[in-house]
Enzyme design. Structure first.
Site, PDB file in Angstrom:
ATOM      1  N   SER A 184      -1.486  -7.619 -10.677  1.00 25.98           N
ATOM      2  CA  SER A 184      -1.960  -7.087  -9.411  1.00 25.98           C
ATOM      3  C   SER A 184      -1.240  -5.799  -9.030  1.00 25.98           C
ATOM      4  O   SER A 184      -1.599  -5.163  -8.050  1.00 25.98           O
ATOM      5  CB  SER A 184      -1.758  -8.124  -8.306  1.00 25.98           C
ATOM      6  OG  SER A 184      -0.390  -8.372  -8.134  1.00 25.98           O
ATOM      7  N   LYS A 222       5.405  -0.719  -3.567  1.00 25.87           N
ATOM      8  CA  LYS A 222       4.724   0.534  -3.255  1.00 25.87           C
ATOM      9  C   LYS A 222       5.743   1.569  -2.772  1.00 25.87           C
ATOM     10  O   LYS A 222       6.837   1.224  -2.333  1.00 25.87           O
ATOM     11  CB  LYS A 222       3.694   0.324  -2.135  1.00 25.87           C
ATOM     12  CG  LYS A 222       2.485  -0.528  -2.517  1.00 25.87           C
ATOM     13  CD  LYS A 222       1.444   0.263  -3.287  1.00 25.87           C
ATOM     14  CE  LYS A 222       0.179  -0.565  -3.490  1.00 25.87           C
ATOM     15  NZ  LYS A 222       0.459  -1.796  -4.292  1.00 25.87           N
TER      16      LYS A 222
END
Lengths: 215, 215
Positions: free
Chosen positions: A133, A172
């Site tokens: 993912s 991120k």
DNA sequence: ACCTCACAAGAACATCTGTTCTGTTATTTT
DNA sequence: AAAATAACAGAACAGATGTTCTTGTGAGGT
């Protein structure tokens, strides 16, 4: 041999022990030394080992086979055992290690890394990435992520963040926008960023390295 | 115990071996393990050691007392200096190290890695990735790629290949198709593979690890 | 020469130690 | 429930191994 120095034969023995150890990862037996140094009898070895022990060149454990210790190579402080505290996957909370009971010895898997990867940082732990993912962050299934346990990060740093409402953990790049929103930018510039409000995210750690092992 | 994982007892044994080694600087005997793990018989230890060896958790030397090796012995020789022989970037040849004059000592940059990353392989070198032309392989600018110098790879392995006509080096999963063509598959399944004829490519090495350092 | 002492050879011994054999007890599969 | 398999127990064996004993050798000192 009056001097405190080692005789030629004794030096050869010590060197052989060291080489044998490097090759085999365990100490030689007395008879290994006989063969390896071209000596004629175990008693010769025993005789010289006793002297070597007296001179402090080695340490012996009596009645223990291969019970020869070399004075500890001073190194080894360059390797750290980082606990792999769990897995990270979208939809799963990140298991941040409890700082009080930082138990490296117990149950947990660990990964060995050299000190230059950690660069002196405290509170480093590792996670194994499950699933793909996070492929847009150049992180694949099976990768090991090294994290530093922090609650706040600078703009532009890559962080492990927990998206509360989405119940999802991801890695991120972290940006606090002028608007007050948080922008989470994938590492791949072709992918779109995620925008979130500050009270919906929780920084779990700062990514300091990614290690991918292939077979 | 069907799984490839270690049983509880086996984990205890491995841990005991490691601790014993750290304490004494030599491996434990079978009977040391019996005592240290509170087991009842040497045969139980032997039974489990055989399994551990089969699973690759330890290595044993038959008929040798205390002939137990851990894959990453807790002694100092665990750090290897891998030469970083250059950079890899599309449009640039890969600087494979000359195997005869493998000069770790000289000028070249090196990277320290623990032995368990190398896993005993020979001819390992490292390259620093320049540019983001390999982002579809989850490899970014600045990443360090560890390669094993080989000329042939198995189907499905990730390899550094040199595309002669394109004058381009890249890292891709390598497949020899039934048609005789070579398929170079990016790690990101959303990307398209490259097809090439066998005489247009040259395998430079097998990728064994990727290390990404963030600041 | 005689003695002492560092050093070595060879054999012998007593454990230590890996391995194997036989049987038993759980655990899983059929 | 029966069969198969995994895991353990206990004993015994054969070889590995640390240690010791006896003897030999050669150099240095007296």
């Amino acid at each position: 041999m009056k001097t405190g120095e080692l005789s030629d034969k004794q030096r050869r023995i010590v060197e052989f022990i060291r080489n044998f150890w490097l090759d085999n990862n365990y100490p030689p037996s007395v008879r290994d030394i006989v063969a390896g140094c071209g000596l004629s009898s175990t008693s010769v070895v025993d005789y010289n080992l006793k002297i070597l022990e007296k001179k402090g060149a080695i340490r012996r454990h009596r009645e223990v086979s291969r019970g020869i210790e070399l004075p500890s190579p001073p190194d080894s402080s360059n390797i750290l055992n980082i606990p792999v505290t769990g897995q990270i996957a979208a939809g799963q909370p990140i298991p941040v290690p409890d700082n009080d009971t930082w138990d490296v010895t117990s149950n947990a898997d660990t990964i060995e890394v050299t000190r230059d990867i950690i660069r002196g940082r405290e509170g480093v732990y590792a996670l194994k990435v499950k699933g793909n993912s996070m492929i847009e962050d150049l992180i694949n299934d099976g990768d090991i992520v090294l994290l530093q346990s922090v609650s706040f990060v600078e703009n532009g740093e890559t962080a492990a963040v927990w998206l509360k409402s989405e119940k999802e953990a991801t890695l991120k790049k972290f940006f606090l926008e002028p608007s007050g929103k948080i922008r989470l930018q994938p590492a791949n510039s072709q992918m779109q960023p995620i925008y979130a409000s500050p009270d919906n995210i929780e920084v779990q750690g700062r990514v300091i390295a990614v290690i991918r092992q292939l077979d």
